[in-house]
Design an enzyme around this catalytic site. Structure first.
Site, PDB file in Angstrom:
ATOM      1  N   GLY A 154       0.842  -1.188   0.000  1.00  0.00           N
ATOM      2  CA  GLY A 154       0.000   0.000   0.000  1.00  0.00           C
ATOM      3  C   GLY A 154       0.873   1.231   0.000  1.00  0.00           C
ATOM      4  CB  VAL A 161       3.582  -0.714   3.707  1.00  0.00           C
ATOM      5  CG1 VAL A 161       3.935  -1.986   4.477  1.00  0.00           C
ATOM      6  CG2 VAL A 161       3.266   0.423   4.670  1.00  0.00           C
ATOM      7  CG  ASP A 254      -5.846   8.991   8.614  1.00  0.00           C
ATOM      8  OD1 ASP A 254      -6.861   9.396   8.011  1.00  0.00           O
ATOM      9  OD2 ASP A 254      -4.745   8.855   8.057  1.00  0.00           O
TER      10      ASP A 254
END
Length: 465
Positions: A154, A161, A254
């Site tokens: 991602g 990552v 988030d």
């Protein structure tokens, strides 16, 4: 017709304003944004507005042609926003991720287009990643890892990552900061239980940690394949955030789908929720937290005088009805009727989407009135409502019961902290226990009612067949 058209471009503007787009940029120092990035944003906004203003001039409102054209304008406007976020990166991607999670508010054309930013934001090249690791460790990739997947798992606004394998055989997730991230954007990484950090393979720009398997929280197909109950996920997500906010006084701000994974534990077979990316938290001031807690209690119990009182204490002033609507993502009529007992309807959803544009000036005024920490809570609420909408579990009775249970505990704890008398503290504890018991009885009643209704429907179906 002109009046109707004026409302159409306002939708994108209203959503950007209510999601904090203007506030994000207003609170940044102008030096943080290059002239090119600022100009790009202004140009994109102008193009989107012009498109909405001119596209419908020769099309009759309400016709099939109008609806088809509106969908096309929504789609290309969303693509322009996505391209802007990808080009400007950083904060703009954060805003795009937020908009992509607002399924309950934005047209499908916007959310489906912007959802790509949750886990597939602009990527750094493998050469750039290798260079960052070489600069930070003084070693080549092969010296640190036996395997390093080139395709990232991602990519987000600040980093991406990669899945890798250490020389001892352990699988890890390596989070590498994009090389162009500005120095002032770098923050200390908050360490939390799960995942485990491999400090010997981590620097200011590279974070190597335990690799967590799972599917995104809005991936219904993944849950179906792995036998995960969406209602259980939605309920536990609500419990988790209620505990954070009302009991402990902090919140992970988030929770877009790319940062929330779900999986079934292989050992216990229990469903787990995994929070990723712990770089954005809000610590709530005690008085703010208690007033916020009291406000939700008033909303759940249809206490309209309490809704007004605590909304005003939180800075909403005369805009308290709008504040209650923004906070709950419900209409004022639903709030007056009781949000815990009145289900969300299609007509109410349409009303909410329409009002997002109509009440743009008031929304902007409200966001400037409330405390700064409220802005992150509103952002968090929006993302959670979006997840609930995707999972089709929005506004369930259990979510309000769990929230109320946390509010009761938080208020009792607060009262005990202010009292010296042992007798009075015992009274508060007994009242807390009674109120929690009463909630549990109500929950049991709803369960029995649902079970009996289900049995009744099964019996009726059997009789009909």
């Amino acid at each position: 017709m002109a009046l109707r058209l004026l409302k159409v471009p306002s939708l994108a503007t209203a959503v950007l304003a209510s999601s904090g787009f203007y506030l994000y940029n207003r609170r940044l120092d102008f030096n943080d944004l290059s002239l090119i990035r600022f100009g790009r944003a202004a140009a994109t906004t102008a193009v989107i507005s012009y498109d909405y203003l001119t596209a419908f001039k020769h099309v009759e409102y309400g016709t099939e042609e109008y609806r088809a054209l509106k969908s096309k304008v929504h789609r290309r406007s969303a693509e322009r926003l996505r391209d802007l976020c990808c080009a400007n990166r950083g904060t703009f991607i954060k805003v795009g991720q937020h908009l992509g999670a607002l399924d309950y508010l934005l047209p499908e054309e916007y959310t489906s287009t912007l959802k790509v930013l949750h886990s597939r934001a602009p990527q750094s090249s493998m050469e750039e990643i290798v260079q960052v690791i070489r600069e930070d460790f003084g070693k080549e990739l092969s010296e640190l890892f036996v395997l390093f997947e080139e395709t990232p798992q991602g990519a987000a606004s600040l980093a991406q990552v990669h899945k890798a394998v250490l020389h001892d055989g352990r699988t890890v997730a390596v989070k590498v900061q994009h090389p162009k991230v500005q120095r002032q954007s770098s923050k200390d990484i908050l360490v939390m239980e799960v995942p485990m950090i491999h400090w010997d393979l981590s620097t200011k720009r590279v974070l190597t940690m335990e690799f967590a398997e799972g599917g995104q929280v809005n991936d219904r197909e993944y849950m179906k394949t792995h036998g995960i109950n969406v209602n259980e996920i939605s309920e536990n997500l609500g419990k988790m955030y209620s505990e954070m906010i009302f009991i402990h006084g902090f919140v992970h701000c988030d929770p877009h789908p790319g940062n929330v994974l779900v999986r079934k534990c292989q050992k216990s077979k229990k469903t787990e929720i995994i929070l990723l990316d712990h770089g954005l938290y809000q610590v709530l001031q005690p008085d703010f937290r208690i007033n916020y807690c009291q406000l939700w209690q008033a909303l759940i119990h249809q206490d309209m005088s309490g809704v007004e009182h605590y909304s005003r204490k939180l800075g909403a002033g005369d805009l308290y009805p709008l504040f209650a609507c923004v906070l709950t993502a419900r209409s004022w009529a639903a709030i007056n009727s009781g949000i815990s007992s009145v289900p969300v309807t299609l007509s109410e959803d349409v009303e909410i989407r329409t009002n997002a544009a109509v009440y743009l000036p008031q929304i902007n005024d409200l966001l400037n009135k409330v405390p700064r920490q409220m802005l992150l809570l509103l952002k968090t609420n929006d993302l959670l409502r979006g997840i609930e909408t995707t999972l089709q579990t929005r506004a369930s009775s259990s979510s309000f019961i769990n929230m109320s249970r946390c509010c009761i505990r938080a208020l009792a704890r607060h009262k005990r902290s202010k009292i010296q008398s042992s007798r009075r503290r015992l009274q508060i504890t007994l009242t807390e226990s009674f109120n929690l018991w009463r909630l549990s009885m109500y929950e049991l009643f709803l369960w029995l009612k649902g079970s009996l209704l289900g049995q009744g429907v099964s019996t009726l179906l059997a009789f009909l067949h």
